[in-house]
Motif scaffolding. Structure first.
Motif, PDB file in Angstrom:
ATOM      1  N   VAL A  24       0.954  -1.199   0.024  1.00 23.99           N
ATOM      2  CA  VAL A  24       0.042   0.187  -0.026  1.00 23.99           C
ATOM      3  C   VAL A  24       0.844   1.291   0.043  1.00 23.99           C
ATOM      4  N   SER A  25       1.934   1.152   0.938  1.00 25.94           N
ATOM      5  CA  SER A  25       2.521   2.321   0.991  1.00 25.94           C
ATOM      6  C   SER A  25       4.216   2.039   1.414  1.00 25.94           C
ATOM      7  N   THR A  26       5.043   3.016   1.057  1.00 23.64           N
ATOM      8  CA  THR A  26       6.406   2.901   1.488  1.00 23.64           C
ATOM      9  C   THR A  26       6.805   3.969   2.329  1.00 23.64           C
ATOM     10  N   ILE A  28      10.157   5.855   4.157  1.00 22.16           N
ATOM     11  CA  ILE A  28      11.802   5.966   4.604  1.00 22.16           C
ATOM     12  C   ILE A  28      11.739   7.041   5.678  1.00 22.16           C
ATOM     13  N   ARG A  29      12.565   7.107   6.551  1.00 21.47           N
ATOM     14  CA  ARG A  29      12.583   8.068   7.528  1.00 21.47           C
ATOM     15  C   ARG A  29      14.181   8.158   7.854  1.00 21.47           C
ATOM     16  N   ILE A  30      14.440   9.292   8.230  1.00 24.20           N
ATOM     17  CA  ILE A  30      15.775   9.611   8.921  1.00 24.20           C
ATOM     18  C   ILE A  30      15.590  10.258  10.015  1.00 24.20           C
ATOM     19  N   LYS A  87      -2.950  10.497   8.689  1.00 26.48           N
ATOM     20  CA  LYS A  87      -2.596  10.874   7.570  1.00 26.48           C
ATOM     21  C   LYS A  87      -1.169  10.261   7.415  1.00 26.48           C
ATOM     22  N   HIS A  88      -0.682   9.783   8.492  1.00 31.64           N
ATOM     23  CA  HIS A  88       0.686   9.272   8.848  1.00 31.64           C
ATOM     24  C   HIS A  88       1.827  10.257   8.649  1.00 31.64           C
ATOM     25  N   LEU A  89       1.335  11.544   9.137  1.00 32.64           N
ATOM     26  CA  LEU A  89       2.259  12.722   9.016  1.00 32.64           C
ATOM     27  C   LEU A  89       3.016  12.970  10.477  1.00 32.64           C
ATOM     28  N   GLU A 117       9.867  15.183  18.023  1.00 33.45           N
ATOM     29  CA  GLU A 117       9.405  14.014  18.474  1.00 33.45           C
ATOM     30  C   GLU A 117      10.311  13.338  19.421  1.00 33.45           C
ATOM     31  N   GLU A 118      10.668  11.987  19.026  1.00 32.86           N
ATOM     32  CA  GLU A 118      11.511  11.166  19.986  1.00 32.86           C
ATOM     33  C   GLU A 118      13.031  11.727  19.537  1.00 32.86           C
ATOM     34  N   ASP A 119      13.191  12.209  18.470  1.00 35.28           N
ATOM     35  CA  ASP A 119      14.605  12.836  18.079  1.00 35.28           C
ATOM     36  C   ASP A 119      14.248  14.374  17.759  1.00 35.28           C
ATOM     37  N   PHE A 121      14.757  15.736  14.829  1.00 39.13           N
ATOM     38  CA  PHE A 121      14.188  16.096  13.391  1.00 39.13           C
ATOM     39  C   PHE A 121      13.781  14.392  13.020  1.00 39.13           C
ATOM     40  N   ARG A 122      12.868  14.205  12.629  1.00 42.36           N
ATOM     41  CA  ARG A 122      12.395  12.879  11.924  1.00 42.36           C
ATOM     42  C   ARG A 122      11.850  13.413  10.272  1.00 42.36           C
ATOM     43  N   LEU A 123      12.808  13.015   9.397  1.00 40.53           N
ATOM     44  CA  LEU A 123      12.346  13.405   8.252  1.00 40.53           C
ATOM     45  C   LEU A 123      12.088  12.043   7.399  1.00 40.53           C
ATOM     46  N   VAL A 172      18.467   5.400   9.495  1.00 40.59           N
ATOM     47  CA  VAL A 172      17.257   5.340   8.506  1.00 40.59           C
ATOM     48  C   VAL A 172      16.546   4.067   8.956  1.00 40.59           C
ATOM     49  N   ARG A 173      15.033   4.342   8.748  1.00 40.15           N
ATOM     50  CA  ARG A 173      14.320   3.185   8.952  1.00 40.15           C
ATOM     51  C   ARG A 173      13.275   2.953   7.757  1.00 40.15           C
ATOM     52  N   ILE A 174      13.237   1.693   7.050  1.00 40.17           N
ATOM     53  CA  ILE A 174      12.436   1.795   6.040  1.00 40.17           C
ATOM     54  C   ILE A 174      11.233   0.998   6.561  1.00 40.17           C
ATOM     55  N   SER A 175       9.853   1.321   5.874  1.00 39.54           N
ATOM     56  CA  SER A 175       8.931   0.459   6.378  1.00 39.54           C
ATOM     57  C   SER A 175       7.729   0.241   5.169  1.00 39.54           C
ATOM     58  N   PHE A 176       7.045  -0.808   4.966  1.00 36.10           N
ATOM     59  CA  PHE A 176       6.152  -0.847   3.925  1.00 36.10           C
ATOM     60  C   PHE A 176       4.726  -1.085   4.876  1.00 36.10           C
ATOM     61  N   ILE A 203       7.328  -6.653  12.706  1.00 38.60           N
ATOM     62  CA  ILE A 203       6.040  -6.363  12.131  1.00 38.60           C
ATOM     63  C   ILE A 203       5.167  -5.828  12.947  1.00 38.60           C
ATOM     64  N   ARG A 204       4.740  -4.629  12.575  1.00 40.35           N
ATOM     65  CA  ARG A 204       3.740  -3.753  13.565  1.00 40.35           C
ATOM     66  C   ARG A 204       2.351  -3.402  12.690  1.00 40.35           C
ATOM     67  N   GLY A 205       1.537  -2.786  13.517  1.00 36.29           N
ATOM     68  CA  GLY A 205       0.285  -2.348  12.848  1.00 36.29           C
ATOM     69  C   GLY A 205       0.586  -1.173  11.897  1.00 36.29           C
TER      70      GLY A 205
HETATM   71  N1  LIG Z   1       4.794   2.411   5.210  1.00 40.35           N
HETATM   72  C1  LIG Z   1       4.312   3.259   5.696  1.00 40.35           C
HETATM   73  N2  LIG Z   1       3.166   3.932   5.159  1.00 40.35           N
HETATM   74  C2  LIG Z   1       2.289   4.843   5.825  1.00 40.35           C
HETATM   75  N3  LIG Z   1       2.726   5.266   7.022  1.00 40.35           N
HETATM   76  C3  LIG Z   1       3.713   4.659   7.660  1.00 40.35           C
HETATM   77  C4  LIG Z   1       4.573   3.605   7.043  1.00 40.35           C
HETATM   78  N4  LIG Z   1       5.539   3.126   8.098  1.00 40.35           N
HETATM   79  C5  LIG Z   1       5.129   3.736   9.101  1.00 40.35           C
HETATM   80  N5  LIG Z   1       4.247   4.783   8.929  1.00 40.35           N
HETATM   81  C6  LIG Z   1       3.723   5.628   9.874  1.00 40.35           C
HETATM   82  O1  LIG Z   1       4.980   6.358  10.638  1.00 40.35           O
HETATM   83  C7  LIG Z   1       4.882   6.559  11.841  1.00 40.35           C
HETATM   84  C8  LIG Z   1       5.815   6.158  12.848  1.00 40.35           C
HETATM   85  O2  LIG Z   1       5.833   4.664  12.708  1.00 40.35           O
HETATM   86  P1  LIG Z   1       6.840   3.821  13.697  1.00 40.35           P
HETATM   87  O3  LIG Z   1       6.371   4.116  14.924  1.00 40.35           O
HETATM   88  O4  LIG Z   1       6.644   2.343  13.123  1.00 40.35           O
HETATM   89  O5  LIG Z   1       8.244   4.463  13.189  1.00 40.35           O
HETATM   90  P2  LIG Z   1       9.519   4.733  13.603  1.00 40.35           P
HETATM   91  O6  LIG Z   1       9.887   6.211  12.900  1.00 40.35           O
HETATM   92  O7  LIG Z   1      10.230   3.811  13.503  1.00 40.35           O
HETATM   93  O8  LIG Z   1       9.487   5.356  15.049  1.00 40.35           O
HETATM   94  P3  LIG Z   1      10.020   4.666  16.207  1.00 40.35           P
HETATM   95  O9  LIG Z   1      11.761   4.834  15.873  1.00 40.35           O
HETATM   96  O10 LIG Z   1       9.785   5.414  17.612  1.00 40.35           O
HETATM   97  O11 LIG Z   1       9.672   3.160  16.438  1.00 40.35           O
HETATM   98  C9  LIG Z   1       3.419   5.900  12.375  1.00 40.35           C
HETATM   99  O12 LIG Z   1       2.476   6.943  12.667  1.00 40.35           O
HETATM  100  C10 LIG Z   1       2.953   5.150  10.950  1.00 40.35           C
HETATM  101  O13 LIG Z   1       1.439   5.764  10.585  1.00 40.35           O
END
Ligand SMILES: Nc1ncnc2c1ncn2[C@@H]1O[C@H](COP(=O)(O)OP(=O)(O)OP(=O)(O)O)[C@@H](O)[C@H]1O
Length: 356
Positions: A24-26, A28-30, A87-89, A117-119, A121-123, A172-176, A203-205
């Motif tokens: 559904v979505s990808t 990437i965060r720094i 909105k996942h922002l 947030e926790e850091d 900056f979370r980009l 960097v963290r990548i999630s789908f 694996i998370r919600g």
């Molecule tokens: N693939 C994705 N598509 C849309 N939104 C996402 C995706 N992955 C994560 N998110 C959104 O990013 C936010 C942060 O998710 P999550 O807590 O897993 O990330 P994180 O940056 O790794 O935080 P932490 O380091 O505290 O675990 C959540 O609100 C979630 O909705």
């Protein structure tokens, strides 16, 4: 408040986006922190505000941010804050201390920065479907702007310093977010996720840490960024995504070939309830929309996947309340949610499906 209903959702892209039927979505965060400040949880409110005000100054003076909005969380009504989480922002953690917390977001919602947030900056970059390389480039350009104005805490041995050790290194963290109805309905999901889960994959919600997977939607996330270079992480996660797609598609095709009536029944029941119900809570609506999404894949409904993914956000509590510009109790929300979905489905008929 009403303008937040549709805002920042253009990143949901197009139907043709790479493998969006399954991915559904990808995201990437720094994670980055400032050299001269302790981590946000230890900061005084005045220091949090100093950081936030500096970002505001950059936002106002930097032409590369002309297509962005800058929001101070403490100035926003709770309903809008909820909608921003949906909105996942921003994350639910971000809401735990909104004083001195902020969000910088481009008008499409694709690129954004959570501040304090926790850091510090979370980009992040969001894309529909499986999209890593282009997204990574976009995220790097955003980081470049920030590094023109801020000095990041960096250690030769540990890399970028972050408030949680799992984010040290490249940060960097990548999630789908993946949709796995076939693996779920066929009962194969438990074993599949067990094999996938490792010291590298979490694996998370859908709403991240502490949220639970629902309706066949899962968030698949890289675990640690320490000791791994960005490009290597991207390559590894791309392989993980491909494996998930292959496995889900094999089972979808099997079900459609061998158990077609079973699939049709799932989709038709969802359609029946959604096009008739007078009350729907969020969880029930998402479960039913997940079944429709399954049917769209089999061409049983001529609804665009993008529109379905948009609906899954627009029917959430924060969004419904921004649409009406006021707070609503759960009963009223369940009523307007059911009405919205019923009216939407009036334009669509279910058919037998076919070409996969
Ligand atoms: N693939 C994705 N598509 C849309 N939104 C996402 C995706 N992955 C994560 N998110 C959104 O990013 C936010 C942060 O998710 P999550 O807590 O897993 O990330 P994180 O940056 O790794 O935080 P932490 O380091 O505290 O675990 C959540 O609100 C979630 O909705």
């Amino acid at each position: 408040m009403r303008e937040f209903y549709y805002k920042y959702l253009k990143w949901l892209g197009e139907d043709k986006d790479n493998n969006r039927e399954v991915v559904v979505s990808t995201r990437i965060r720094i994670a980055r922190n400032l050299e001269d400040f302790v981590f946000p949880s230890q900061l005084l409110e005045s220091q949090r505000k100093r950081i936030l005000n500096k970002v505001e100054w950059v936002y106002k003076n930097e032409t590369r941010f002309s297509e962005y909005d800058f929001l101070k969380l403490e100035k926003l009504p709770n309903i809008v804050l909820d909608a921003l989480v949906e909105k996942h922002l921003i994350s639910s953690d971000h809401l735990e201390n909104i004083r001195g917390a902020g969000l910088l977001v481009d008008k499409s919602g694709k690129l954004s920065v959570m501040i304090n947030e926790e850091d510090h900056f979370r980009l992040q970059v969001l894309s529909s479907g499986l999209e890593l390389k282009e997204s990574w480039k976009k995220l790097l350009s955003l980081e470049e702007i920030f590094s023109d104005y801020f000095k990041f805490a960096f250690d030769d041995k540990f890399g970028y310093l972050t408030s949680c050790i799992t984010n040290l290194g490249c940060g960097v963290r990548i999630s789908f977010v993946v949709h796995l109805p076939a693996l779920t309905y066929s009962g194969k999901i438990k074993d599949f996720l067990k094999k996938l889960r490792s010291n590298k994959i979490l694996i998370r919600g859908i709403y991240g840490e502490r949220s639970k997977p629902i309706a066949g939607f899962y968030q698949i996330t890289s675990r640690s960024s320490l000791g791994i270079a960005e490009e290597e992480l991207i390559e590894k996660m791309e392989k993980v995504a491909r494996k998930i797609i292959d496995e889900e598609v094999i089972v979808r095709e099997f079900l459609f070939r061998e158990k077609r009536r079973y699939v049709e029944d799932i989709v038709a029941r969802a359609y029946g309830i959604l096009s008739n119900a007078r009350y729907l809570n969020s969880l029930e609506a998402i479960n039913l929309l997940s079944d429709l999404r399954f049917g769209i894949y089999f061409k049983m409904l001529d609804i665009s996947m993008k529109v379905l993914d948009l609906l899954m956000i627009l029917i959430l509590p924060g969004h419904l309340q921004t649409k009406y510009g006021r707070g609503m109790d759960p009963e009223e929300r369940d009523g307007v949610r059911a009405d919205l979905l019923r009216v939407f489905l009036k334009n669509y008929k279910i058919n037998q499906g076919g070409v996969i």
